[in-house]
Write a protein that holds these residues in place. Structure first.
Motif, PDB file in Angstrom:
ATOM      1  N   HIS A   8      37.386  34.192  37.040  1.00 22.43           N
ATOM      2  CA  HIS A   8      38.663  34.555  37.892  1.00 22.43           C
ATOM      3  C   HIS A   8      38.220  35.977  38.611  1.00 22.43           C
ATOM      4  O   HIS A   8      38.519  36.199  39.829  1.00 22.43           O
ATOM      5  CB  HIS A   8      39.939  35.050  36.828  1.00 22.43           C
ATOM      6  CG  HIS A   8      41.245  35.581  37.530  1.00 22.43           C
ATOM      7  ND1 HIS A   8      42.059  34.620  38.536  1.00 22.43           N
ATOM      8  CD2 HIS A   8      41.524  36.793  37.901  1.00 22.43           C
ATOM      9  CE1 HIS A   8      42.820  35.469  38.950  1.00 22.43           C
ATOM     10  NE2 HIS A   8      42.640  36.452  38.439  1.00 22.43           N
TER      11      HIS A   8
ATOM     12  N   HIS B 152      37.919  37.296  42.453  1.00 22.63           N
ATOM     13  CA  HIS B 152      38.615  38.414  43.186  1.00 22.63           C
ATOM     14  C   HIS B 152      37.262  39.234  43.721  1.00 22.63           C
ATOM     15  O   HIS B 152      37.546  39.544  44.970  1.00 22.63           O
ATOM     16  CB  HIS B 152      39.125  39.439  42.111  1.00 22.63           C
ATOM     17  CG  HIS B 152      40.527  38.978  41.953  1.00 22.63           C
ATOM     18  ND1 HIS B 152      41.702  38.787  42.862  1.00 22.63           N
ATOM     19  CD2 HIS B 152      41.087  38.721  40.794  1.00 22.63           C
ATOM     20  CE1 HIS B 152      42.675  38.903  42.128  1.00 22.63           C
ATOM     21  NE2 HIS B 152      42.416  38.564  41.010  1.00 22.63           N
TER      22      HIS B 152
ATOM     23  N   ASP C 139      46.457  36.904  43.173  1.00 22.98           N
ATOM     24  CA  ASP C 139      45.805  35.689  42.906  1.00 22.98           C
ATOM     25  C   ASP C 139      45.839  34.657  44.041  1.00 22.98           C
ATOM     26  O   ASP C 139      47.061  34.355  44.736  1.00 22.98           O
ATOM     27  CB  ASP C 139      46.382  35.320  41.480  1.00 22.98           C
ATOM     28  CG  ASP C 139      45.834  36.149  40.498  1.00 22.98           C
ATOM     29  OD1 ASP C 139      44.937  37.085  40.660  1.00 22.98           O
ATOM     30  OD2 ASP C 139      46.405  36.256  39.336  1.00 22.98           O
TER      31      ASP C 139
ATOM     32  N   SER D 108      43.232  44.681  38.612  1.00 23.21           N
ATOM     33  CA  SER D 108      44.333  43.799  38.506  1.00 23.21           C
ATOM     34  C   SER D 108      45.179  44.103  37.582  1.00 23.21           C
ATOM     35  O   SER D 108      45.267  45.085  36.723  1.00 23.21           O
ATOM     36  CB  SER D 108      43.501  42.366  38.320  1.00 23.21           C
ATOM     37  OG  SER D 108      42.967  42.111  37.095  1.00 23.21           O
TER      38      SER D 108
HETATM   39 ZN    ZN Z   1      43.689  38.221  39.565  1.00 23.69          ZN
END
Ligand code: ZN
Ligand code: KG4
Length: 341
Positions: free
Chosen positions: A118, A122, A306, A144
């Protein structure tokens, strides 16, 4: 040969799907379709993300969002060449929703699937901007709801974590402080909105870890200071408290970025992750970079939080290296340092 990649993001409370087309040589051509369903309304009544509800909702949303993407791109499922999904870090149940749909679809279409980190999604999202991509090496500030990291990026897949948070992530600190101020979930953007009406210099708050060497962060002490302030001040001071908190956090992040740039000798800085949408942070980092003749790279606002596009896009880079077919993989904890290409 161009490839069409389906990206699926379900690590927390947003279901994001996107179709991304690669160029023959490298990763650019770009977005064909992109849909995000935010579960904000679902979790708001509980004041935060309820993991089980998040998983159940992802299951309901993934296929309608896939159909919406295919519709927008005027493509059938058979056009998909690769399926990329977020495998971690995140909420395990939520991750498993995306991972199992990705694996089942990949099996039925007889195409490969790729497990994406993840935070790499980003990190690389700032490279979606083909007009101003950063050149390697660069320093990335990843901020985040679950992570706060400074990373030295020497190449795709070559990441050295320079500093991380010892307690709360910066998004988490925004969310918890917003809750103390009585603001609804998700607190970060709400606190930022309230801060616009306040004076950032109204209250002197600590700048955590700045007086110590190193590039780690700590935000839980600051949150406690704000709690004491809220308890001792009238409600009319709330905008000033929000502004002072935001000022303390953003100034701390900027000073740590300056330190990371100095220590590495790098002249290029990238910000990514949900808190990268914070305007005060973006402006302060711009001022720093202008002063230090350093280039600044930030994804557009809607790609800071996201989304599936960043997952498909990260997969485009990973496709360039030959990799064995993946089996279903999901993990709640996963260090960026462990990645290679
Ligand atoms: Zn995120
Ligand atoms: O990257 P992201 O969408 O999800 C995670 O991977 O965690 O980041 C979400 C975090 C939340 O904590 C949210 O409050 C914060 O980013 N956030 C903001 C802003 N927009 C989102 N924090 C401060 N200011 C904002 N404008």
């Amino acid at each position: 040969m161009t490839k069409i990649i389906l990206g699926i993001e379900t690590s927390c409370d947003e279901t994001g799907l996107a179709l991304y087309e690669t160029a023959p040589n490298l990763c650019g051509r770009g977005e064909l379709a992109h849909h995000v369903y935010s579960q904000i309304d679902l979790h708001r009544q509980y004041g935060g993300v309820v993991p089980e509800l998040a998983s159940r909702d992802h299951i309901n949303r993934i296929l309608p969002l896939l159909n919406a993407c295919l519709n927008d791109a005027q493509l059938g499922k058979e056009a998909i060449d690769v399926i990329a999904y977020t495998a971690g870090p995140g909420l395990l149940g939520a991750l498993l929703c995306g991972a199992s749909v990705a694996q089942s679809l990949a099996f039925s279409l007889n195409v490969p699937s790729i497990a994406i980190h993840h935070m790499e999604g980003h990190l690389l999202s700032a490279l979606l901007d083909k007009t101003n991509p950063p050149s390697f090496p660069f320093v990335a500030l990843l901020v985040s709801g679950g992570h706060t990291m400074l990373v030295l990026v020497s190449d795709i897949g070559n990441y050295k974590v320079l500093g991380t948070t010892l307690d709360d992530a910066v998004g988490e600190a925004f969310d918890k402080t917003a809750k103390l101020l009585g603001l609804p979930y998700p607190g970060g953007p709400e606190l930022a909105k309230l801060a616009e009406q306040g004076n950032p210099l109204a209250f002197e708050l600590p700048r955590p870890m700045l007086n110590r060497p190193g590039l780690d962060f700590s935000f839980s002490g600051l949150k406690t200071q704000v709690r004491l302030l809220i308890e001792s001040q009238p409600t009319t001071a709330q905008a000033d408290i929000a502004a002072s908190f935001q000022h303390a956090v953003t100034e701390t992040l900027v000073k740590k970025c300056a330190r990371a740039l100095k220590e590495t000798g790098v002249k290029s800085l990238l910000i990514a992750g949900g808190v990268g949408a914070n305007i005060a942070l973006r402006e302060k980092l711009q001022t720093l970079c202008t002063k230090q003749r350093t280039s600044l790279h930030i994804p557009p606002l809607h790609l800071c939080t996201d989304n599936g596009l960043m997952i498909a896009h990260a997969a485009a880079y990973r496709l360039q290296s030959a990799r064995p077919p993946e089996t279903l993989f999901a993990t709640s904890k996963w260090s960026l340092d462990e990645l290679t290409l």
